[in-house]
Design a protein around this motif. Structure first.
Motif, PDB file in Angstrom:
ATOM      1  N   HIS A   1     -22.232 -21.935  -5.570  1.00 55.34           N
ATOM      2  CA  HIS A   1     -23.618 -21.964  -6.043  1.00 55.34           C
ATOM      3  C   HIS A   1     -23.709 -21.361  -7.447  1.00 55.34           C
ATOM      4  CE1 HIS A   1     -27.988 -21.484  -6.011  1.00 55.34           C
ATOM      5  NE2 HIS A   1     -27.783 -20.255  -6.429  1.00 55.34           N
TER       6      HIS A   1
ATOM      7  N   VAL B   1     -26.965 -30.261  -3.666  1.00 51.68           N
ATOM      8  CA  VAL B   1     -27.671 -29.551  -2.585  1.00 51.68           C
ATOM      9  C   VAL B   1     -27.421 -28.055  -2.692  1.00 51.68           C
ATOM     10  CG1 VAL B   1     -27.758 -29.242  -0.097  1.00 51.68           C
ATOM     11  CG2 VAL B   1     -27.657 -31.534  -1.064  1.00 51.68           C
TER      12      VAL B   1
ATOM     13  N   GLN C   1     -30.070 -16.683  -0.170  1.00 50.47           N
ATOM     14  CA  GLN C   1     -31.245 -16.484   0.680  1.00 50.47           C
ATOM     15  C   GLN C   1     -30.832 -16.626   2.137  1.00 50.47           C
ATOM     16  OE1 GLN C   1     -34.262 -15.663  -0.605  1.00 50.47           O
ATOM     17  NE2 GLN C   1     -33.203 -15.610  -2.595  1.00 50.47           N
TER      18      GLN C   1
ATOM     19  N   HIS D   1     -30.387 -20.146   5.138  1.00 52.88           N
ATOM     20  CA  HIS D   1     -30.110 -21.476   4.604  1.00 52.88           C
ATOM     21  C   HIS D   1     -28.826 -22.068   5.173  1.00 52.88           C
ATOM     22  CE1 HIS D   1     -32.819 -21.008   0.815  1.00 52.88           C
ATOM     23  NE2 HIS D   1     -33.492 -21.243   1.912  1.00 52.88           N
ATOM     24  N   TYR D   2     -27.813 -21.225   5.331  1.00 54.48           N
ATOM     25  CA  TYR D   2     -26.516 -21.698   5.818  1.00 54.48           C
ATOM     26  C   TYR D   2     -26.042 -20.752   6.923  1.00 54.48           C
ATOM     27  CZ  TYR D   2     -26.603 -24.148   1.352  1.00 54.48           C
ATOM     28  OH  TYR D   2     -26.954 -24.921   0.285  1.00 54.48           O
TER      29      TYR D   2
ATOM     30  N   LYS E   1     -29.424 -26.411  -5.353  1.00 50.45           N
ATOM     31  CA  LYS E   1     -30.868 -26.284  -5.089  1.00 50.45           C
ATOM     32  C   LYS E   1     -31.134 -25.287  -3.969  1.00 50.45           C
ATOM     33  CE  LYS E   1     -32.056 -30.070  -7.634  1.00 50.45           C
ATOM     34  NZ  LYS E   1     -33.018 -30.065  -8.753  1.00 50.45           N
ATOM     35  N   VAL E   2     -30.328 -25.334  -2.920  1.00 49.19           N
ATOM     36  CA  VAL E   2     -30.549 -24.487  -1.748  1.00 49.19           C
ATOM     37  C   VAL E   2     -29.669 -23.252  -1.892  1.00 49.19           C
ATOM     38  CG1 VAL E   2     -30.532 -24.382   0.758  1.00 49.19           C
ATOM     39  CG2 VAL E   2     -31.032 -26.531  -0.385  1.00 49.19           C
ATOM     40  N   ASP E   3     -30.281 -22.122  -2.173  1.00 51.67           N
ATOM     41  CA  ASP E   3     -29.536 -20.925  -2.538  1.00 51.67           C
ATOM     42  C   ASP E   3     -28.894 -20.291  -1.305  1.00 51.67           C
ATOM     43  OD1 ASP E   3     -28.514 -18.716  -3.672  1.00 51.67           O
ATOM     44  OD2 ASP E   3     -30.412 -17.914  -4.428  1.00 51.67           O
TER      45      ASP E   3
END
Lengths: 155, 163
Positions: free
Chosen positions: A80, A45, A53, A56-57, A48-50
């Motif tokens: 990441h 995950v 950006q 996202h988190y 895939k989820v940068d």
């Protein structure tokens, strides 16, 4: 016998000499396998989820509340980068995490081997090593908030 | 303990052991059997585990020399160190919220230092504290993430994810 085995990992207040018999072989690898699957799924995950950006988190709680970096700030972006084999980028985000990941992997390997052999944990890390690590974390915490050291240590 | 003496006594009494104690025909030979297996201290849980597969060898006398192999299990294991939850402390420090994770590392260190000094009760106490701090660190971090997501849904999500 399975009743005794289920308390093997969680019995904290018991006397150290009352080690119950443990499972061995493949049945004992459920724990290490579950951890590996969970960590692997999280890394997929994260790859895939940068985290670079926005949106996202969530932000680090300590940074959000105090405006200062904590020793963990940048660890998500560093992980990441590691999933994309960018060690230099990960080091720039959080060098502490880059140093800690191999240690955690070694702990996991040792845990898996112990589980497979059915032997309890015998050797303990010298407390001095943990104290050195603690000092490293605290020094890193302070140093990365010093503006002059920010280019190297801040995320 | 007197483990070097114990494997010698069964050699003299060995013709009695496969017959009487395991068939339980006569309760009188049990006192010589009790110090043999009960004295190493681990009691019942380990005796069936490691001892039982060796008993088929004892009616044949080559099984007798396997008795000295039993004490290295107990002497080699020794007291099991209590878990210090160092991995949880590291994970909550590096990936989670700070002050509680730092405290968890402190108690994790205490577990190992007290255990090395023989203070098993103190090590168990520090182990429990290390677990508590790591657990609450993870819980606080999880609660914060949930709050952050709710706030993000409400519109105030982080401009850049500085995690």
């Amino acid at each position: 016998m399975s009743d005794v085995v289920s308390t093997g990992q969680l019995a904290v207040g018991t006397t150290p000499s009352s080690g119950p018999p443990r499972r061995r072989g493949a049945a004992a690898l459920v724990g290490p396998a579950a951890v590996a699957l969970t960590a692997g799924g999280a890394l997929v995950v994260l790859a895939k989820v940068d985290p670079n950006q926005p949106g996202h988190y969530p932000t680090c709680p300590f940074l959000f509340l105090t405006g200062m970096y904590c020793p963990g700030c940048g660890s998500l972006r560093a992980l990441h980068d590691l999933t994309h084999l960018d060690v230099v980028g990960a080091w720039g985000m959080n060098p502490l995490l880059v140093l800690v990941v191999p240690v955690l992997l070694a702990f996991w390997v040792a845990w898996t081997v112990r589980s497979w052999r059915g032997t309890p944990r015998q050797r303990v890390i010298p407390a001095l090593w943990i104290n050195v690590f603690l000092g490293l974390v605290l020094a890193f915490w302070v140093a990365r908030n010093i503006p002059a050291l920010g280019p190297w240590l801040a995320p | 303990m007197s483990t070097p003496n114990e494997p010698q006594n069964p050699y003299g009494e060995q013709p009695q052991n496969p017959e009487d104690p395991f068939r339980k025909a006569d309760p009188s030979p049990e006192p010589p059997a009790a110090p043999q297996y009960g004295a190493p201290g681990y009691g019942a849980p380990q005796a069936p585990q490691y001892g039982a597969p060796q008993y088929p060898g004892t009616p044949q006398y080559p099984g007798g020399p396997q008795y000295p192999a039993a004490p290295p299990y107990q002497g080699g294991y020794g007291p099991t160190p209590p878990p210090n939850y160092l991995v949880w402390a590291i994970l909550t420090t590096v990936l989670c919220c700070l002050p509680l994770g730092i405290a968890s590392i402190v108690f994790s260190s205490q577990v190992n230092s007290k255990f090395a000094q023989g203070d098993y009760a103190g090590a168990a106490s520090s182990s429990n504290k290390a677990k508590q701090f790591a657990m609450w660190s993870a819980i606080v971090g999880g609660v914060f993430i949930v709050i952050a997501f709710i706030a993000g849904i409400a519109g105030g999500f982080s401009e850049n994810s500085n995690y």
